[in-house]
Structure formats: structure tokens, C-alpha cells
Motif scaffolding. Structure first.
Motif, PDB file in Angstrom:
ATOM      1  N   PRO A   1       0.801  -1.244   0.000  1.00  0.00           N
ATOM      2  CA  PRO A   1       0.000   0.000   0.000  1.00  0.00           C
ATOM      3  C   PRO A   1       0.823   1.277   0.000  1.00  0.00           C
ATOM      4  O   PRO A   1       0.402   2.285  -0.566  1.00  0.00           O
ATOM      5  N   ASP A   2       1.989   1.274   0.669  1.00  0.00           N
ATOM      6  CA  ASP A   2       2.718   2.532   0.802  1.00  0.00           C
ATOM      7  C   ASP A   2       3.558   2.876  -0.421  1.00  0.00           C
ATOM      8  O   ASP A   2       4.287   3.873  -0.406  1.00  0.00           O
ATOM      9  N   THR A   3       3.475   2.060  -1.507  1.00  0.00           N
ATOM     10  CA  THR A   3       4.262   2.378  -2.699  1.00  0.00           C
ATOM     11  C   THR A   3       3.855   3.730  -3.274  1.00  0.00           C
ATOM     12  O   THR A   3       4.692   4.510  -3.738  1.00  0.00           O
ATOM     13  N   GLY A   4       2.548   4.041  -3.241  1.00  0.00           N
ATOM     14  CA  GLY A   4       2.069   5.303  -3.778  1.00  0.00           C
ATOM     15  C   GLY A   4       2.604   6.508  -3.042  1.00  0.00           C
ATOM     16  O   GLY A   4       2.714   7.598  -3.620  1.00  0.00           O
ATOM     17  N   SER A   5       2.945   6.352  -1.770  1.00  0.00           N
ATOM     18  CA  SER A   5       3.497   7.481  -1.019  1.00  0.00           C
ATOM     19  C   SER A   5       5.003   7.599  -1.185  1.00  0.00           C
ATOM     20  O   SER A   5       5.574   8.665  -0.949  1.00  0.00           O
ATOM     21  N   ILE A   6       5.654   6.514  -1.613  1.00  0.00           N
ATOM     22  CA  ILE A   6       7.108   6.545  -1.800  1.00  0.00           C
ATOM     23  C   ILE A   6       7.469   6.961  -3.221  1.00  0.00           C
ATOM     24  O   ILE A   6       8.386   7.754  -3.436  1.00  0.00           O
ATOM     25  N   LEU A   7       6.731   6.421  -4.194  1.00  0.00           N
ATOM     26  CA  LEU A   7       6.984   6.738  -5.588  1.00  0.00           C
ATOM     27  C   LEU A   7       5.886   7.653  -6.099  1.00  0.00           C
ATOM     28  O   LEU A   7       4.697   7.391  -5.884  1.00  0.00           O
ATOM     29  N   THR A   8       6.270   8.682  -6.787  1.00  0.00           N
ATOM     30  CA  THR A   8       5.305   9.612  -7.360  1.00  0.00           C
ATOM     31  C   THR A   8       5.705   9.931  -8.796  1.00  0.00           C
ATOM     32  O   THR A   8       6.830   9.673  -9.216  1.00  0.00           O
ATOM     33  N   GLY A   9       4.782  10.508  -9.512  1.00  0.00           N
ATOM     34  CA  GLY A   9       5.086  10.964 -10.865  1.00  0.00           C
ATOM     35  C   GLY A   9       5.410   9.828 -11.814  1.00  0.00           C
ATOM     36  O   GLY A   9       4.788   8.759 -11.797  1.00  0.00           O
ATOM     37  N   ALA A  10       6.428  10.038 -12.624  1.00  0.00           N
ATOM     38  CA  ALA A  10       6.799   9.066 -13.651  1.00  0.00           C
ATOM     39  C   ALA A  10       7.182   7.715 -13.060  1.00  0.00           C
ATOM     40  O   ALA A  10       6.785   6.669 -13.590  1.00  0.00           O
ATOM     41  N   PRO A  11       7.948   7.639 -11.957  1.00  0.00           N
ATOM     42  CA  PRO A  11       8.256   6.320 -11.391  1.00  0.00           C
ATOM     43  C   PRO A  11       7.017   5.553 -10.963  1.00  0.00           C
ATOM     44  O   PRO A  11       6.941   4.338 -11.152  1.00  0.00           O
ATOM     45  N   TYR A  12       6.044   6.243 -10.389  1.00  0.00           N
ATOM     46  CA  TYR A  12       4.826   5.547  -9.975  1.00  0.00           C
ATOM     47  C   TYR A  12       4.053   5.047 -11.189  1.00  0.00           C
ATOM     48  O   TYR A  12       3.523   3.928 -11.182  1.00  0.00           O
ATOM     49  N   ARG A  13       3.993   5.860 -12.249  1.00  0.00           N
ATOM     50  CA  ARG A  13       3.308   5.405 -13.459  1.00  0.00           C
ATOM     51  C   ARG A  13       4.027   4.205 -14.070  1.00  0.00           C
ATOM     52  O   ARG A  13       3.396   3.270 -14.565  1.00  0.00           O
ATOM     53  N   ALA A  14       5.367   4.228 -14.018  1.00  0.00           N
ATOM     54  CA  ALA A  14       6.120   3.089 -14.543  1.00  0.00           C
ATOM     55  C   ALA A  14       5.858   1.838 -13.711  1.00  0.00           C
ATOM     56  O   ALA A  14       5.707   0.734 -14.257  1.00  0.00           O
TER      57      ALA A  14
END
Length: 741
Positions: free
Chosen positions: A297-310
Motif C-alpha cells: 500500500p505505501d508504494t504510492g506514497s514513496i513513488l510519485t510521478g513518472a516512477p509511480y506510473r512506470a
């Protein structure tokens, strides 16, 4: 490289026995077909016909071991039939030596030209010429020659029937190709954990693409797990790169980088599981821990922007590949052409492939599977003839090879007939079997042929002296030698040639020839045939080293078209540019593969560089690979339809397309390419202040092109008509070159 070192390296390569995965069931099947043919021929026609039919079955089985995506039965039938035709025509002319010599020259030249259609056809054709030299001596009448030819066809039919009745790893080569591609991406994901700009060799993806092309009959029988997974694998690679690249927003260290490493490790585990399932035809056993990593669950708070989309895109693609590997049908071509959404990156690093992304977002619904079409075996004939015609010119390496083969075959036959040894055909037979279009294979095979012949003849002679075998036992020993050869075929030429030598001794012994009639002369004539083959290449070579500049220029031109197509997609997102990007990428990959193959051949050649040193070639390769990586990361996130156009990208693409074309021409002419038009387009773009992400990537493109010019600036300058070196135009200099410090 000096001649001494080149000969030493090729000799070592020829006698090396490699550790390869053995396929005993296939070897047993080939030997069983040979045994059936020999037994039936002995029972019906006698030892002479048995020897001829054995050669047909032996060669047909060898043909099925060659790397080909076509049905193996067809290869066996084609091999047996072509050998039968060669033998019959040879026997009709053998009584008139000038006529047979003319036939041998024509047949050898055609066999040499057949390498233009591919190594499988080239090997079959060359083997037919070599075996014909033996089999034409076995019949004693036209009727017997026709009977022997018919038995050769039967030998091919028997091998084909066994392949159909007792298939071993059906679709095995196709499974291995796709599994190797997924495994290569798994290894790439692991390397990205430690090196965010690690390189990736697209060769496994290219092999998988070749394997994905099937005939209509194959398409109806292809397993479901071989549909679509390749297209998904093509799209995973750029997503992995964009997720790991620091320029995408993930710092080199910290919680975000740690999470990226976890995601990459999980992706590697899932890709390995899919590769194993496809290779063995089993259900996918996905590691639960790897699946859970993408659900944290906490991936969205650690990665944002382009890395999260990737990360999100990678999760979707991994689910698709696991589902596809489990047997669910998916479309082949449409998926492989779909890129991902997101922002581009200007990361730097050595990469050789680019991306296989293409159209806009991937479809979420399943459509009827589509396939890449491969021509049928009969439809391949006009394509092969067209390829041979295309190589029929003076500067072609294939034409030079065909000329060498025909000249050496005729010379060896004349010398063998003139020498008082008997069985003079061993000399041209050896020459035809060892000669290849490139230097290293010809010389290494010549050494392997000689060493293997000595060992094989010695072992076979010892067995004959110890057991004094009759017809039946000689045939049994010949089959055993062939089985061992089939088993060890992929381990190297030395082991293969040793088994072939023993096979021939036993087979001819089955026909009544004593070992004292064949062994000494075979060794001497084999030595002479190998020497003639090596001498022919030294006298009339087709060196790859002088052509390195042309190969590099071709790679630059195709790479420039690919990068320009990517920027063109940003200039007009509403247009359907994905097919253009995809085709440009495939063309660039082909040119890159040709460059690497040329470098590998040139490395073994005893030839000094002509205008392109080894250091300059390595640096230029790094620059072009870097150019591909920059474009790949930009292409991995092509804009959707309706996105804001970037008009300066169109001008930059046009300048890049023209400049790389002119740069390729400059490389061929031994000049240093310049990039004034690209620099002007970039300066104009900078003043307009539009999309900075795409513009920054364009800056990196110019940097890589400048590095290419710096690498080539160390090359030898061209000579003027009066033999002096002209003054070089002002341009970038290589700071590593002592002459420029």
C-alpha cells in the motif's frame, strides 16, 4: 591481429569442445532412422546401395538439427531429395571427367551462393556437394545410380516420418526462443538494481520475433502460451529501464530507490517463472512474495510521478505475461506495438536495443490472435533465389565465397585424381565441407576437420583391427558413430568431425573396403583439402575489417531514422506514428546486429584496420548504443492522442533525419560527421521555451552524436590522389587521443 595469432586463435576455437545441453532422444531418433534405412537397403539391394541410402538418411538427420523455425520433416525431405538429384547427375557425368568437373564447379558455386538464403540452406547445399563426391563412386550403372538416388530420397522420407511419429519437444525451439527472451529481461531487471543504466542485448528479443513468424499450418497448431507473450515482453523492457533510471525522479539512494530495487527483484522473479513455464509447457508458478511486492500500500506514497506510473504499468504488464504464459490466448502483433504512458527521460548509458513500444495505451480487451506470417517451404524457394541474385555481384562476400568453393573443389579434385593415392575425392570433399563465407569459421573448421579426422580414423581403425567386423557389424558401428555425432553435434566441430570420420570408415568397410585402402589416403587428402581451403581464403579473401565503416554507417542511418520517428510522435500526437516507430526500431536492430556480427568476425581476422581502429570502433559503438537508449526512454512514454503537440520536435526530427543520413555518408567516406543542422534546430527549440522534458532529451541526443564524432576523429584520414593525407576540417577532437592534447 597478426597471422600467427589469428591462426592460433582459430585453431584453438576449432578443437574446443563446448559444454552444451545434449538432446539424447533426438540423437536416438536420428540414429534409428539411419539404422532402418541401412537394414532395409542391405536386405533388398546389398552393401553398395545401403551405403548410398545411409548417406541420404545421415544427411537428412543432420539437416533437422540446424537452427530453423520451419517444420523439421520438410528439411529432412528436402535434404534427401537434393542429395539424390546431385548424386544422379554426378553419376551421369562421372565417366567423362571434363563434364563431371564442369558439373562440380557449377554445383559448388551454387552451393556457395546458397549461403545468401541462410546458413541452414547453405549447409545442406554444401553437404550435398561433398557427399556427392563419395556416392557417385558407388553405383556401377545408370539403373543402379537411379536406385541409389531413390534410396537417398527414401532415407529422407524415413527421417521425416520418424519426426512426425515420434516428436521430441514439439515447438521446443520456439519455446526456448520465447523463454530466453523473458529470461534475458529477468536478468536485465536484476542488473538494473545495481546499475540503473545497465545495457541490454536485444538479440533474444530478435530471436523470439523470428520464432513468432509461423506458416498457416503452424498457426493452427501453435500452443496458446506462445501467443502474445513476446509482444508483452517487448513492452516490459523500456518500462524496466524507465523505472530504474535516476533521471526519471528516483534518487540514487533512499527509500524510493530501495522500493525500486524491490520491484525490480520481484519483476525478475515473475519473468523467470513465466520463462520456466513456457520452456517446459507447465503452468506458471508465480512467487507469492513477488506478487505481493506490487500490492504494497505505501508504494504510492514513496513513488510519485513518472516512477509511480512506470510501476503501475509494469504491474499490469507482468500480470499479462503471467496470464499469457499460463496458456491464455493473446494477440501477437497489436500488443507488441503499444507503448506506455508517462514522461520521457534523458538518461544516459550504454544500450543497444531501444524499445519495442509503438501505439498508444494497450488495449484492455482480448481480440482474435494475430500472427506473423512465415512463407511455406515451397514459397521459400523464390525468396532464396532472389536473395542469391541480390548477392551476385563482384563485391559480395557470398559471391567471393562461391568463387573460392568452386575453384578449390575443382583444384582438389584434379590434384586428388593426379596423385597416386586413390579415393582422390577426399580432398575436394574436405574443402567444400570446411569452407565458409568468413575467415574464422573456415580456418577453425579446417583445423577441427584435420584433428577430428585423425582421432576418428585412429579409433575406427583400432576397432576394425580388433574386431574384424563383417557387413552387419560394420553397419552397426556406423550407426553408433552417427548416433554419437548427433548427440555431440552442438558441442563443437572437433567432436563432430571425429564421429563423422569413424562413421565413413565403418560405412565404407560395410561395402568391402579394407581400412588400409582408406585410412592413410584419407588423412593425407584431408590435410590437402584443408590446406587448399585455407590457402584460397588467404589468396582471395573477403575480409570484414574494411567493411566496418559501412556497417557503422548503416547503423547510424537506421538509428537516426528511429530517433527521428520518436520525436515525430511528439510533434504530432494525433497521427498514428506507432507503426513507423516500430518499423524504424526493427530496422535499427537489424543494423546493430549486423555491426556486432561484423565486429566479431573482424576481431579474428589478420588484417589491419583501414580507417577505423579498434578503439574508435568501440567508442563509436558506445555512442550509438547510448543514442538508442536515450530514444528508447523517450519512446517508452509516447503521448496519447489528444496530447499537446510539440512543434519544435518536428523540426528537430527533420534535421536529425537528414544529418544522420549525411553523417552515414561521411563515415563511409572516412570523414568526421558534423551536426550543425541538429544544433541549429536545438537552438531554435531552446528559444521557443516549449516542452522542456522533450527538449532536454534532444540535448542528450546531440551530445551522443558529438561523442560519435569525437570517437571517429581518431580514425585514419583518407588519402588524396597524390598519396598525401588531406587537411581535416575543424571539428571535435577526441580528448583521449594524445595527438590532440
Amino acid at each position: 591481429m597478426s597471422w600467427r595469432r589469428a591462426l592460433k586463435d582459430t585453431a584453438r576455437s576449432g578443437i574446443t569442445v563446448e559444454r552444451k545441453r545434449l538432446e539424447p532422444l533426438i540423437a536416438v531418433r536420428g540414429a534409428a532412422g539411419l539404422a532402418i534405412v541401412i537394414a532395409v537397403s542391405l536386405w533388398l539391394f546389398g552393401p553398395a546401395a545401403a551405403a548410398s541410402s545411409a548417406f541420404g538418411a545421415f544427411q537428412a538427420a543432420i539437416a533437422t538439427f540446424q537452427r530453423s523455425w520451419r517444420p523439421r520433416p520438410e528439411l529432412a525431405i528436402a535434404s534427401g531429395t537434393s542429395l539424390a538429384v546431385s548424386t544422379f547427375l554426378g553419376y551421369l557425368t562421372i565417366s567423362k571427367e571434363p563434364l563431371f568437373l564442369a558439373l562440380l564447379v557449377v554445383w559448388a558455386f551454387a552451393a556457395g551462393m546458397s549461403w545468401a538464403a541462410g546458413p541452414t540452406i547453405g549447409l545442406i547445399a554444401s553437404s550435398n556437394v561433398a557427399i556427392m563426391l563419395v556416392t557417385v563412386t558407388l553405383p556401377t550403372s545408370v539403373a543402379q545410380a537411379a536406385g541409389h538416388a531413390a534410396m537417398m530420397i527414401v532415407g529422407g522420407l524415413v527421417q521425416a516420418a520418424l519426426i512426425v511419429l515420434f516428436p521430441v519437444r514439439r515447438w521446443g525451439a520456439h519455446r526456448d526462443a520465447l523463454a530466453d527472451a523473458l529470461a534475458a529481461e529477468a536478468d536485465y531487471a536484476r542488473r538494473l538494481r545495481h546499475d540503473p543504466v545497465a545495457s541490454f542485448d536485444p538479440q533474444p528479443l530478435m530471436e523470439a520475433r523470428n520464432a513468432a513468424a509461423v506458416t498457416p499450418r503452424q498457426a493452427r497448431r501453435r500452443p496458446a502460451e506462445l501467443h502474445g507473450a513476446r509482444g508483452i515482453a517487448e513492452r516490459i523492457r523500456p518500462v524496466l529501464a524507465s523505472l530504474a533510471d535516476p533521471a526519471m525522479g528516483v534518487p540514487s539512494e533512499g527509500p524510493a530507490r530501495d522500493r525500486v530495487r524491490e520491484l525490480l527483484a520481484s519483476a525478475a522473479a515473475l519473468l523467470d517463472a513465466a520463462a520456466h513455464a513456457i520452456r517446459h509447457g507447465e503452468p506458471v508458478s508465480a512467487p507469492p512474495a513477488a506478487l505481493a511486492t506490487f500490492r504494497t500500500p505505501d508504494t504510492g506514497s514513496i513513488l510519485t510521478g513518472a516512477p509511480y506510473r512506470a510501476m503501475t504499468r509494469l504491474n499490469t504488464l507482468l500480470q499479462d505475461v503471467v496470464e499469457t504464459a499460463g496458456g491464455a490466448p493473446q494477440e501477437d502483433a497489436p500488443q507488441e506495438d503499444a507503448p506506455q504512458e508517462g514522461a520521457p527521460s534523458g538518461a544516459r548509458g550504454r544500450d543497444t536495443s531501444g524499445s519495442a513500444a509503438g501505439a498508444r495505451s494497450a488495449p484492455t480487451t482480448r481480440s482474435r490472435p494475430t500472427t506473423r506470417s512465415r512463407p511455406t517451404f515451397l514459397a521459400l524457394i523464390p525468396k532464396a533465389l532472389k536473395a542469391m541474385r541480390g548477392e551476385l555481384h563482384r563485391g559480395s562476400p557470398i559471391t567471393r565465397h562461391a568463387t573460392r568453393v568452386s575453384a578449390v573443389a575443382a583444384t582438389g579434385y584434379i590434384l586428388g585424381a593426379w596423385l597416386p593415392l586413390g579415393h582422390g575425392y577426399w580432398a575436394p570433399l574436405t574443402s567444400v565441407m570446411v569452407m565458409r563465407p568468413d575467415f574464422s569459421q573456415t580456418y577453425s573448421r579446417a583445423v577441427a576437420r584435420l584433428a577430428g579426422t585423425v582421432i576418428g580414423v585412429a579409433v575406427a581403425t583400432g576397432a576394425v583391427q580388433a574386431a574384424s567386423p563383417g557387413t552387419l557389424l560394420s553397419g552397426t558401428l556406423a550407426v553408433a558413430s552417427a548416433a554419437l555425432m548427433y548427440l555431440l553435434m552442438r558441442t563443437g566441430q572437433f567432436a563432430t568431425q571425429a564421429c563423422i570420420a569413424a562413421y565413413v570408415v565403418f560405412l565404407l568397410g560395410m561395402g568391402g573396403e579394407e581400412w588400409t585402402q582408406t585410412v592413410p589416403e584419407r588423412v593425407l587428402l584431408t590435410l590437402m583439402g584443408g590446406f587448399l581451403a585455407m590457402l584460397a581464403y588467404a589468396v582471395y579473401p573477403a575480409w570484414e575489417t574494411p567493411r566496418l565503416r559501412t556497417r557503422l554507417a548503416d547503423w547510424l542511418a537506421t538509428q537516426g531514422l528511429y530517433v527521428a520517428a520518436v520525436f515525430g510522435s511528439y510533434a504530432d500526437p494525433s497521427a498514428s506514428n506507432a507503426p513507423d516507430v516500430r518499423e524504424a526500431l526493427l530496422t535499427a536492430r537489424t543494423a546493430r546486429a549486423a555491426w556486432h556480427a561484423a565486429v566479431a568476425r573482424a576481431t579474428a581476422e589478420p588484417v589491419r584496420h583501414r580507417g577505423l581502429s579498434r578503439t574508435a570502433a568501440d567508442d563509436a559503438e558506445d555512442a550509438l548504443a547510448q543514442l538508442g537508449r536515450v530514444a528508447m526512454l523517450l519512446e517508452a512514454h509516447l503521448p496519447e492522442r489528444g496530447a499537446t503537440p510539440v512543434p519544435p520536435a518536428a523540426r528537430f526530427a527533420d534535421a536529425l533525419r537528414e544529418s544522420t543520413h549525411q553523417g552515414a555518408k561521411a563515415i563511409r567516406e572516412r570523414r568526421v560527421p558534423t551536426w550543425d543542422a541538429v544544433r541549429e534546430a536545438l537552438d531554435a527549440w531552446e528559444t521557443e521555451g516549449t516542452d522542456k522534458v522533450v527538449r532536454n532529451t534532444a540535448t542528450l541526443v546531440l551530445d551522443t552524436l558529438t561523442e560519435l564524432s569525437e570517437a571517429l576523429d581518431t580514425a585514419v584520414p583518407p588519402m588524396t590522389l597524390d598519396g598525401t593525407a588531406p587537411e581535416m576540417p575543424d571539428g571535435p577532437r577526441n580528448p583521449k587521443d594524445p595527438a590532440t592534447r
